[in-house]
Design a protein around this motif. Structure first.
Motif, PDB file in Angstrom:
ATOM      1  N   PHE A 153      33.369  30.081 -41.695  1.00 51.84           N
ATOM      2  CA  PHE A 153      32.598  29.356 -40.681  1.00 51.84           C
ATOM      3  C   PHE A 153      32.549  30.144 -39.374  1.00 51.84           C
ATOM      4  O   PHE A 153      31.487  30.240 -38.731  1.00 51.84           O
ATOM      5  N   LEU A 154      33.677  30.712 -38.947  1.00 52.67           N
ATOM      6  CA  LEU A 154      33.702  31.486 -37.715  1.00 52.67           C
ATOM      7  C   LEU A 154      32.808  32.715 -37.812  1.00 52.67           C
ATOM      8  O   LEU A 154      32.144  33.091 -36.834  1.00 52.67           O
ATOM      9  N   ILE A 155      32.783  33.340 -38.971  1.00 52.48           N
ATOM     10  CA  ILE A 155      31.913  34.507 -39.164  1.00 52.48           C
ATOM     11  C   ILE A 155      30.452  34.098 -39.030  1.00 52.48           C
ATOM     12  O   ILE A 155      29.664  34.748 -38.339  1.00 52.48           O
ATOM     13  N   ARG A 156      30.073  33.019 -39.679  1.00 52.48           N
ATOM     14  CA  ARG A 156      28.675  32.572 -39.624  1.00 52.48           C
ATOM     15  C   ARG A 156      28.291  32.094 -38.230  1.00 52.48           C
ATOM     16  O   ARG A 156      27.143  32.246 -37.809  1.00 52.48           O
ATOM     17  N   LEU A 157      29.245  31.528 -37.520  1.00 52.58           N
ATOM     18  CA  LEU A 157      28.956  31.040 -36.175  1.00 52.58           C
ATOM     19  C   LEU A 157      28.878  32.180 -35.170  1.00 52.58           C
ATOM     20  O   LEU A 157      28.113  32.113 -34.199  1.00 52.58           O
ATOM     21  N   GLY A 158      29.635  33.251 -35.412  1.00 52.34           N
ATOM     22  CA  GLY A 158      29.740  34.329 -34.424  1.00 52.34           C
ATOM     23  C   GLY A 158      28.786  35.483 -34.618  1.00 52.34           C
ATOM     24  O   GLY A 158      28.523  36.231 -33.673  1.00 52.34           O
ATOM     25  N   TYR A 159      28.267  35.671 -35.822  1.00 55.26           N
ATOM     26  CA  TYR A 159      27.375  36.792 -36.088  1.00 55.26           C
ATOM     27  C   TYR A 159      25.947  36.291 -36.262  1.00 55.26           C
ATOM     28  O   TYR A 159      25.643  35.544 -37.200  1.00 55.26           O
ATOM     29  N   GLU A 160      25.072  36.719 -35.357  1.00 45.65           N
ATOM     30  CA  GLU A 160      23.699  36.245 -35.382  1.00 45.65           C
ATOM     31  C   GLU A 160      22.940  36.753 -36.609  1.00 45.65           C
ATOM     32  O   GLU A 160      21.966  36.133 -37.031  1.00 45.65           O
ATOM     33  N   ASN A 161      23.370  37.893 -37.150  1.00 43.86           N
ATOM     34  CA  ASN A 161      22.644  38.459 -38.296  1.00 43.86           C
ATOM     35  C   ASN A 161      23.083  37.851 -39.622  1.00 43.86           C
ATOM     36  O   ASN A 161      22.637  38.276 -40.676  1.00 43.86           O
ATOM     37  N   GLU A 162      23.993  36.864 -39.558  1.00 47.67           N
ATOM     38  CA  GLU A 162      24.423  36.215 -40.790  1.00 47.67           C
ATOM     39  C   GLU A 162      23.307  35.325 -41.329  1.00 47.67           C
ATOM     40  O   GLU A 162      22.763  34.482 -40.616  1.00 47.67           O
ATOM     41  N   GLU A 163      22.960  35.527 -42.585  1.00 50.31           N
ATOM     42  CA  GLU A 163      21.934  34.719 -43.215  1.00 50.31           C
ATOM     43  C   GLU A 163      22.544  33.413 -43.706  1.00 50.31           C
ATOM     44  O   GLU A 163      23.544  33.401 -44.424  1.00 50.31           O
ATOM     45  N   VAL A 164      21.940  32.302 -43.309  1.00 48.78           N
ATOM     46  CA  VAL A 164      22.444  30.984 -43.690  1.00 48.78           C
ATOM     47  C   VAL A 164      21.821  30.579 -45.014  1.00 48.78           C
ATOM     48  O   VAL A 164      20.597  30.562 -45.169  1.00 48.78           O
ATOM     49  N   GLU A 165      22.676  30.259 -45.986  1.00 49.98           N
ATOM     50  CA  GLU A 165      22.184  29.850 -47.295  1.00 49.98           C
ATOM     51  C   GLU A 165      21.509  28.477 -47.217  1.00 49.98           C
ATOM     52  O   GLU A 165      21.766  27.697 -46.306  1.00 49.98           O
ATOM     53  N   LYS A 166      20.685  28.216 -48.201  1.00 49.79           N
ATOM     54  CA  LYS A 166      19.946  26.959 -48.220  1.00 49.79           C
ATOM     55  C   LYS A 166      20.871  25.760 -48.361  1.00 49.79           C
ATOM     56  O   LYS A 166      20.567  24.663 -47.892  1.00 49.79           O
ATOM     57  N   THR A 204      35.967  42.214 -45.695  1.00 54.84           N
ATOM     58  CA  THR A 204      35.300  43.266 -44.950  1.00 54.84           C
ATOM     59  C   THR A 204      33.939  42.760 -44.481  1.00 54.84           C
ATOM     60  O   THR A 204      33.198  42.141 -45.238  1.00 54.84           O
ATOM     61  N   ILE A 205      33.637  42.978 -43.205  1.00 52.96           N
ATOM     62  CA  ILE A 205      32.350  42.613 -42.604  1.00 52.96           C
ATOM     63  C   ILE A 205      31.966  43.726 -41.642  1.00 52.96           C
ATOM     64  O   ILE A 205      32.823  44.458 -41.128  1.00 52.96           O
ATOM     65  N   PRO A 206      30.675  43.900 -41.365  1.00 53.23           N
ATOM     66  CA  PRO A 206      30.247  44.933 -40.412  1.00 53.23           C
ATOM     67  C   PRO A 206      30.806  44.656 -39.014  1.00 53.23           C
ATOM     68  O   PRO A 206      30.865  43.511 -38.569  1.00 53.23           O
ATOM     69  N   CYS A 207      31.199  45.724 -38.332  1.00 56.25           N
ATOM     70  CA  CYS A 207      31.713  45.615 -36.947  1.00 56.25           C
ATOM     71  C   CYS A 207      32.837  44.580 -36.862  1.00 56.25           C
ATOM     72  O   CYS A 207      32.837  43.703 -35.985  1.00 56.25           O
ATOM     73  N   LYS A 208      33.789  44.681 -37.748  1.00 57.78           N
ATOM     74  CA  LYS A 208      34.853  43.691 -37.817  1.00 57.78           C
ATOM     75  C   LYS A 208      35.761  43.769 -36.600  1.00 57.78           C
ATOM     76  O   LYS A 208      36.253  44.833 -36.232  1.00 57.78           O
ATOM     77  N   LEU A 209      35.997  42.620 -35.984  1.00 61.72           N
ATOM     78  CA  LEU A 209      36.881  42.508 -34.841  1.00 61.72           C
ATOM     79  C   LEU A 209      38.259  42.034 -35.283  1.00 61.72           C
ATOM     80  O   LEU A 209      38.425  41.516 -36.390  1.00 61.72           O
ATOM     81  N   GLU A 210      39.254  42.195 -34.409  1.00 62.87           N
ATOM     82  CA  GLU A 210      40.552  41.573 -34.640  1.00 62.87           C
ATOM     83  C   GLU A 210      40.350  40.061 -34.598  1.00 62.87           C
ATOM     84  O   GLU A 210      39.475  39.554 -33.897  1.00 62.87           O
ATOM     85  N   PHE A 211      41.132  39.313 -35.376  1.00 61.76           N
ATOM     86  CA  PHE A 211      40.841  37.900 -35.591  1.00 61.76           C
ATOM     87  C   PHE A 211      40.842  37.096 -34.293  1.00 61.76           C
ATOM     88  O   PHE A 211      39.992  36.209 -34.102  1.00 61.76           O
ATOM     89  N   SER A 212      41.767  37.373 -33.373  1.00 63.56           N
ATOM     90  CA  SER A 212      41.787  36.629 -32.106  1.00 63.56           C
ATOM     91  C   SER A 212      40.534  36.910 -31.299  1.00 63.56           C
ATOM     92  O   SER A 212      40.013  36.025 -30.607  1.00 63.56           O
ATOM     93  N   GLU A 213      40.011  38.136 -31.367  1.00 67.78           N
ATOM     94  CA  GLU A 213      38.771  38.451 -30.683  1.00 67.78           C
ATOM     95  C   GLU A 213      37.588  37.765 -31.361  1.00 67.78           C
ATOM     96  O   GLU A 213      36.608  37.385 -30.703  1.00 67.78           O
ATOM     97  N   MET A 214      37.679  37.603 -32.679  1.00 67.19           N
ATOM     98  CA  MET A 214      36.652  36.851 -33.399  1.00 67.19           C
ATOM     99  C   MET A 214      36.611  35.405 -32.912  1.00 67.19           C
ATOM    100  O   MET A 214      35.542  34.821 -32.703  1.00 67.19           O
TER     101      MET A 214
END
Length: 515
Positions: A153-166, A204-214
């Protein structure tokens, strides 16, 4: 009476007393045995315990503020029928999480094994055993589903290029994502932070940040107006963060903690200065300051009698009662000559912003309060962070408790709310001003705290000193009644001038009469 009959009756009485004593001893023995068994079965509270059920004293003001609306995280609300709709979505989020984990060669079995190897450590974080209904493999399954859901959820909320599934109704239905964030920040709806970090390190995700920074990047967009700093810029050891709510608490702290200390006020009470005060914009700070234009005061040679009458002594705090941690309301402070100014912009998350919610100062008769917004989830957000501070004896000072107490003192009725709202200190999305007043008046119901943990001690003392000076109240009344506008001031001065001329003319006439 027959002597033998008396002896028989006496013997039966003794036997009855002995029998009653024997029964009493037996009952005492059983009670002691029961207490002994209870003591042996009591589990020692783990030093790692940090997640508790909110006590009834806090909960009774608004039970819904501590209760999840749509999703359960952790064991306290696990399995509730009203939250079961999100369980299917957790499975779908787990599926997406495993796709990311394959980039590092991990599968479902590896995730399960990693959590299984943590043994009982995650369970030791929960201090209320009676509130945990899952154990063994069911507990590990809960950690896997809930933990992977939060990370995904945090990945999808924080990365604008994340494609949201139907299938993802969280992001396709307006307002649902905010409700999920709201539930993720409940004290009773937490997972150990190290579990989330362990799972996050497996993907693994593109431009991965440390979790607290995420966490900062993601939640900085949805938190109330605060100075969301980097955890790396604090003195906190990331390894010691216990749960997500604590991470948010750390992110909300002032950049430079001063324990509420403010600079010494240099407030001239010169009567001629008072009329010549002109507000000047300070572009660097984004706030208004007042400057004194009296040339006599600048060189220390002001001889105005009214100045000497109203001159305030240097501000000290030693003469104030340490227990006087209450200030007048906003309306009463205004009547005592205190002006209110907002600091910053509502909704600003600029990393260069130098203020946060707790940067409240009192200088030159001006109470500066950072601007913020109030929305439907604000009460839940404040209450759970207040509960976190109350359950955390190592948190000093208690910023959210102090802020809630400050606003509770400042706001008593909707008139106080209107005053602060018109000053731009906050915007309200709650409906009417009475709801804002009720919110702040109820935040600290049932809260007990130590004055040593209060963040605004010096601000309170300076405000109390200001209100105790009669000259400040007199100035405020004169300004409000006779100098509230330039024309009113001119009219007042003209009236005084005419009265002076009339008086002088009368005196001269009397002198001529006697001569």
């Amino acid at each position: 009476m027959d002597h033998n009959g008396s002896e028989a009756a006496g013997g039966s009485m003794i036997e009855g007393m002995e029998g009653g004593s024997h029964q009493q001893d037996l009952a005492n023995c059983q009670a002691l045995q029961s207490i002994s068994e209870k003591i042996q079965n009591v589990k020692q509270l783990s030093p790692e315990a940090c997640l508790f059920k909110v006590q009834e004293e806090l909960r009774k003001t608004n039970r819904d503020a501590y209760t999840p609306l749509i999703i359960s995280i952790g064991p306290y609300h696990h399995g509730k029928p009203e939250l079961s709709k999100m369980e299917r979505l957790k499975g779908l989020y787990l599926k997406s999480f495993l796709k990311r984990a394959r980039g590092k060669g991990f599968g479902l079995a590896d995730c399960w094994k990693k959590l299984k190897n943590l043994k009982d450590r995650p369970k030791r974080y929960y201090g209320d055993d009676h509130g945990i209904k899952v154990s063994g493999d069911e507990f590990v399954k809960m950690l896997l589903l809930d933990g992977c859901f939060i990370v995904e959820f945090l990945i999808r909320l924080g990365y604008e290029n994340e494609e949201v599934e139907k299938y993802d109704t969280i992001f396709r239905i307006s307002g649902t994502a905010n409700s999920v964030v709201r539930d993720m920040l409940l004290l009773e709806n937490q997972l150990p932070f190290f579990v989330l970090r362990e799972l996050y390190d497996m993907i693994t995700i593109p431009c991965k940040l440390e979790f607290s920074e995420m966490v900062k990047r993601t939640l900085g967009f949805v938190l109330p107006k605060m100075n969301v700093i980097s955890i790396h810029s604090t003195n906190v050891n990331i390894e010691e963060i216990k749960h997500l709510l604590e991470a948010v608490h750390i992110l909300c702290q002032p950049r430079l903690s001063t324990n509420g200390c403010i600079q010494q006020e240099r407030d001239s009470t010169c009567f001629c200065c008072w009329f010549s005060k002109q507000p000047q914009a300070n572009a660097a700070q984004g706030v208004d300051i007042e400057s004194h234009s009296c040339i006599f005061c600048k060189f220390g040679n002001c001889t105005c009698l009214l100045c000497k009458f109203g001159k305030q002594q240097p501000s000290t705090t030693d003469d104030l009662d340490a227990e006087s941690y209450h200030i007048p309301t906003a309306t009463e402070l205004r009547e005592a000559g205190v002006d209110f100014k907002k600091v910053g912009k509502i909704g600003s998350i600029n990393s260069n912003e130098t203020t946060c919610l707790f940067d409240i100062n009192f200088n030159h008769n001006v109470l500066e309060i950072p601007s913020f917004g109030l929305y439907d989830d604000s009460e839940s957000f404040f209450k759970n962070l207040i509960a976190y501070e109350l359950y955390s004896p190592d948190v000093h000072p208690k910023h959210f408790v102090s802020f809630a107490l400050f606003m509770d003192d400042l706001i008593n009725t909707d008139k106080d709310v209107i005053l602060l709202r018109k000053k731009g200190i906050f915007i309200s999305g709650l409906g009417d001003d009475a709801m804002v007043s009720d919110l702040f008046n109820n935040l600290c119901r049932g809260v007990t705290y130590s004055h040593d943990d209060f963040y605004y001690g010096d601000v309170y003392k300076k405000l109390i000193q200001h209100c105790n000076m009669p000259w400040n109240v007199l100035k405020a009344k004169l300004r409000r009644d006779y100098f509230h506008s330039p024309w009113a001031g001119i009219s007042t001065i003209a009236a005084i001038w005419l009265l002076s001329l009339t008086t002088a003319q009368t005196v001269v006439a009397f002198i001529d009469l006697f001569n």
